[in-house]
Design a protein around this motif. Structure first.
Motif, mmCIF file in Angstrom:
data_model
loop_
_atom_site.group_PDB
_atom_site.id
_atom_site.type_symbol
_atom_site.label_atom_id
_atom_site.label_comp_id
_atom_site.label_asym_id
_atom_site.label_seq_id
_atom_site.Cartn_x
_atom_site.Cartn_y
_atom_site.Cartn_z
ATOM 1 N N UNK A 187 0.789 -1.114 0.074
ATOM 2 C CA UNK A 187 -0.095 0.046 0.159
ATOM 3 C C UNK A 187 0.769 1.352 0.132
ATOM 4 N N UNK A 188 2.090 1.196 -0.272
ATOM 5 C CA UNK A 188 3.088 2.139 0.098
ATOM 6 C C UNK A 188 3.511 2.493 -1.619
ATOM 7 N N UNK A 189 4.791 1.795 -2.015
ATOM 8 C CA UNK A 189 5.300 2.403 -3.330
ATOM 9 C C UNK A 189 4.373 1.370 -4.130
ATOM 10 N N UNK A 190 3.943 0.491 -3.846
ATOM 11 C CA UNK A 190 3.133 -0.303 -5.025
ATOM 12 C C UNK A 190 1.778 0.374 -5.200
ATOM 13 N N UNK A 191 1.230 1.239 -4.386
ATOM 14 C CA UNK A 191 0.041 1.900 -4.632
ATOM 15 C C UNK A 191 0.064 2.673 -6.009
ATOM 16 N N UNK A 192 1.271 3.564 -5.851
ATOM 17 C CA UNK A 192 1.472 4.410 -6.961
ATOM 18 C C UNK A 192 1.937 3.690 -8.072
ATOM 19 N N UNK A 193 3.087 2.755 -8.062
ATOM 20 C CA UNK A 193 3.742 2.123 -8.996
ATOM 21 C C UNK A 193 2.710 1.456 -9.836
ATOM 22 N N UNK A 214 7.036 -10.002 -15.464
ATOM 23 C CA UNK A 214 8.217 -9.906 -16.410
ATOM 24 C C UNK A 214 7.679 -9.331 -18.010
ATOM 25 N N UNK A 215 6.600 -8.795 -17.855
ATOM 26 C CA UNK A 215 5.989 -8.340 -19.421
ATOM 27 C C UNK A 215 6.841 -7.039 -19.809
ATOM 28 N N UNK A 216 6.569 -6.648 -21.256
ATOM 29 C CA UNK A 216 7.275 -5.446 -21.584
ATOM 30 C C UNK A 216 6.615 -4.322 -21.012
ATOM 31 N N UNK A 217 5.312 -4.436 -20.579
ATOM 32 C CA UNK A 217 4.652 -3.152 -20.230
ATOM 33 C C UNK A 217 5.194 -2.785 -18.781
ATOM 34 N N UNK A 218 5.349 -3.862 -17.902
ATOM 35 C CA UNK A 218 6.005 -3.825 -16.433
ATOM 36 C C UNK A 218 7.447 -3.028 -16.725
ATOM 37 N N UNK A 219 8.299 -3.723 -17.682
ATOM 38 C CA UNK A 219 9.549 -3.359 -17.709
ATOM 39 C C UNK A 219 9.414 -1.717 -18.306
ATOM 40 N N UNK A 221 7.087 0.409 -17.727
ATOM 41 C CA UNK A 221 6.505 1.365 -16.573
ATOM 42 C C UNK A 221 7.803 1.481 -15.585
ATOM 43 N N UNK A 222 8.334 0.466 -15.251
ATOM 44 C CA UNK A 222 9.317 0.615 -14.161
ATOM 45 C C UNK A 222 10.569 1.302 -14.568
ATOM 46 N N UNK A 223 11.107 1.266 -15.814
ATOM 47 C CA UNK A 223 12.237 1.990 -16.059
ATOM 48 C C UNK A 223 11.785 3.492 -16.057
ATOM 49 N N UNK A 224 10.635 3.760 -16.430
ATOM 50 C CA UNK A 224 10.192 5.222 -16.546
ATOM 51 C C UNK A 224 10.064 5.427 -15.231
ATOM 52 N N UNK A 225 9.580 5.034 -14.251
ATOM 53 C CA UNK A 225 9.467 5.461 -12.853
ATOM 54 C C UNK A 225 10.834 5.632 -12.011
ATOM 55 N N UNK A 397 11.852 -0.985 -4.516
ATOM 56 C CA UNK A 397 12.712 -0.284 -3.750
ATOM 57 C C UNK A 397 14.150 -0.459 -4.116
ATOM 58 N N UNK A 398 14.490 -1.753 -4.269
ATOM 59 C CA UNK A 398 15.877 -2.090 -4.661
ATOM 60 C C UNK A 398 16.405 -1.731 -6.187
ATOM 61 N N UNK A 399 15.305 -1.495 -7.231
ATOM 62 C CA UNK A 399 15.564 -0.959 -8.025
ATOM 63 C C UNK A 399 15.879 0.528 -8.130
#
Length: 428
Positions: A187-193, A214-219, A221-225, A397-399
């Motif tokens: 409910x912290x970082x994952x709410x926004x992510x 492991x989808x391209x969409x997650x990749x 989104x997380x790289x952008x974040x 958080x590690x990323x």
């Protein structure tokens, strides 16, 4: 198991019946957010009127979830009233962990915003009453965007938001372009992510419950974040969630913040403007839906008195009590729970954010879709999600901190989520 199947004024006090006097005290577990903290002051009038002592246990969000879940699941009986949200209420109600709520006609349950009422119910039965509700939106310093010659529009593209963050980023003068959640927690970082992932067209699971991390969409989104917050956020963002960022914002250190609409009630800087959440082509799920609500653990010996207290604390008259309170006022009333609040002239005059907040709540889309085949916006409404979300939160958080690459963090997330879902029996 099928994945889809798993799927204070005197007027305020007057609401209470005499049954509250059957308990000498109530122990109430609350999240340590502003409106909950304010309630402790307003509720002194409740004790004065009823004689019921209120013992408050105020906890940080992640700790509250952990302790309340453990105590409620095991029937520990530590609390009479608990703060839970939309992820827990329907599931716990169906499991018999919490009591159904039945209020008097004066309470006017139909005044509760449909999104909140539906999200806290199971098969038409209300199991938790919203103390306040929220979606998410952009809260930005218009003086900074004007000075930089940039704008932020409703439902803007992420690229434009990133450009605005870059333009107003001025760390030499203590202003960071974007303040966003990084602290690990479902409910912290994952709410926004999760809202970012949704907006990029990603999802937690497919229709059979297989994780899609492991989808391209997650990749993408997380790289952008990581890029946005790593380049234009404050140092140590992997330790920041709602309360930490609220403090930074009020110190003038944040150019823009995308977070819970309820934050607008507590912003103390001038010139804040609001916009609906950005997206990367998919607006469905770009803004979350949540309520911090009150529920009664099953088997509580003080269930009747607890219900009386909840009826008072989530009533129309409680809103009036806060609005007319000398210490708080109309800009500090709990919002996002009742339609009638938005029609109060004093609230409209005090709350410049009201229209944007209500629009965000009404546009949130918790229902399942082809892209997101489960109920929930920033969570999946299945019992296993808190465990899955918490595991992934640590990897994100590690990323963000640079301890892992995005690709390695997502691979570890996929492996952890797959193990949890297999063990739960969603697939072999």
């Amino acid at each position: 198991m099928s994945f889809k199947k798993a799927l204070c004024a005197a007027s305020a006090i007057a609401l209470m019946s005499g049954s509250a006097a059957t308990a000498e005290s109530l122990t109430i577990a609350i999240v340590n957010n502003g409106h909950m903290i304010n309630m402790q002051t307003v509720a002194k009038a409740y004790t004065d009127e009823t004689g019921v002592e209120l013992n408050w246990v105020s906890l940080e969000e992640g700790v509250l979830r952990e302790q309340v879940t453990s105590d409620t699941a095991t029937g520990g009986g530590q609390y009479d009233v608990i703060n839970i949200g939309m992820q827990e209420a329907p599931i716990w109600g169906a499991a018999g962990w919490i009591e159904p709520l039945n209020f008097s006609a004066d309470y006017d349950v139909d005044d509760i915003l449909p999104a909140m009422r539906n999200g806290l119910s199971h098969e038409g039965t209300l199991y938790a009453a919203p103390f306040y509700g929220e979606s998410s939106m952009v809260m930005y310093r218009k003086d900074l965007t004007d000075a930089a010659g940039v704008t932020i529009a409703d439902n803007d593209s992420w690229d434009n938001v990133k450009a605005a963050a870059s333009a107003i980023h001025d760390p030499d003068n203590g202003v960071y372009g974007a303040c966003l959640r990084g602290k690990p927690g479902w409910g912290d970082n994952m709410a926004f992510i999760t809202t970012v992932v949704n907006s990029f067209g990603g999802a937690w699971f497919d229709a059979d419950g297989h994780p899609q991390l492991d989808s391209p969409e997650w990749n993408a989104a997380i790289n952008f974040y990581v890029d946005l917050l790593g380049n234009y956020g404050p140092p140590g963002s992997e330790g920041n969630s709602f309360n930490e960022i609220l403090a930074l914002y009020n110190e003038g250190k944040c150019g823009l913040w995308i977070d819970a609409t309820i934050a607008a009630s507590f912003l103390e800087v001038d010139g804040v403007a609001y916009a609906q959440s950005p997206n990367a082509g998919n607006p469905v799920g770009a803004n979350w839906l949540w309520a911090w609500a009150m529920a009664i653990p099953a088997g509580s010996p003080n269930a009747e008195a607890a219900a009386d207290f909840i009826e008072w604390a989530t009533s129309k008259d409680y809103v009036q009590a806060v609005g007319n309170h000398a210490e708080f006022g109309w800009g500090s009333v709990p919002t996002g729970q009742r339609a009638s609040t938005y029609a109060i002239p004093e609230f409209q005059a005090a709350a410049s954010f009201a229209a944007a907040e209500l629009a965000a709540i009404e546009s949130a889309a918790p229902g399942s879709t082809d892209l997101k085949p489960y109920v929930g916006v920033q969570f999946a409404a299945i019992p296993e999600f808190p465990e899955v979300g918490s595991a992934v939160a640590q990897e994100m958080a590690a990323a963000l901190s640079g301890a892992k690459s995005v690709e390695d963090a997502l691979a570890a997330s996929q492996e952890a989520a797959d193990a949890i879902m297999r063990e739960a029996g969603y697939y072999e």
